[in-house]
Design a protein around this motif. Sequence first.
Motif, PDB file in Angstrom:
ATOM      1  N   LYS A  98       0.872  -1.204  -0.085  1.00  9.50           N
ATOM      2  CA  LYS A  98      -0.089   0.014  -0.141  1.00  9.50           C
ATOM      3  C   LYS A  98       0.928   1.372   0.046  1.00  9.50           C
ATOM      4  CE  LYS A  98      -4.204  -2.046   2.041  1.00  9.50           C
ATOM      5  NZ  LYS A  98      -4.904  -1.919   3.108  1.00  9.50           N
ATOM      6  N   ARG A 109       2.169   1.630  -3.627  1.00  7.29           N
ATOM      7  CA  ARG A 109       1.404   2.021  -4.404  1.00  7.29           C
ATOM      8  C   ARG A 109       1.027   3.565  -4.079  1.00  7.29           C
ATOM      9  NH1 ARG A 109      -4.769  -0.193  -3.930  1.00  7.29           N
ATOM     10  NH2 ARG A 109      -4.435   0.738  -1.895  1.00  7.29           N
ATOM     11  N   VAL A 130      -3.539  -6.111  -3.843  1.00  8.13           N
ATOM     12  CA  VAL A 130      -4.056  -5.665  -2.686  1.00  8.13           C
ATOM     13  C   VAL A 130      -5.653  -6.197  -2.968  1.00  8.13           C
ATOM     14  CG1 VAL A 130      -5.308  -3.548  -1.663  1.00  8.13           C
ATOM     15  CG2 VAL A 130      -2.922  -3.416  -2.312  1.00  8.13           C
TER      16      VAL A 130
END
Length: 66
Positions: A14, A17, A56
């Motif tokens: 995360k 990203r 994810v």
Amino acid sequence: MLKKFRDLTLEDIKAKRLSLKKEYMDLRFKAVVGHVENPLKKRELRRDIARLNTIVHEYEIGIRKV
């Protein structure tokens, strides 16, 4: 690069990203304002973000375990 992404933890994915999204937005801004040295970088970033989104999503639906 896909192997690198698959070895990361969910929190790292995360964070990666988010950093790639920021880099992509900066690159888009530079492309509009001026000259970009490597225009293919935009495509690579977009695809890497999509790969991370897929990983994810796999965690969210239970294909991958935390």
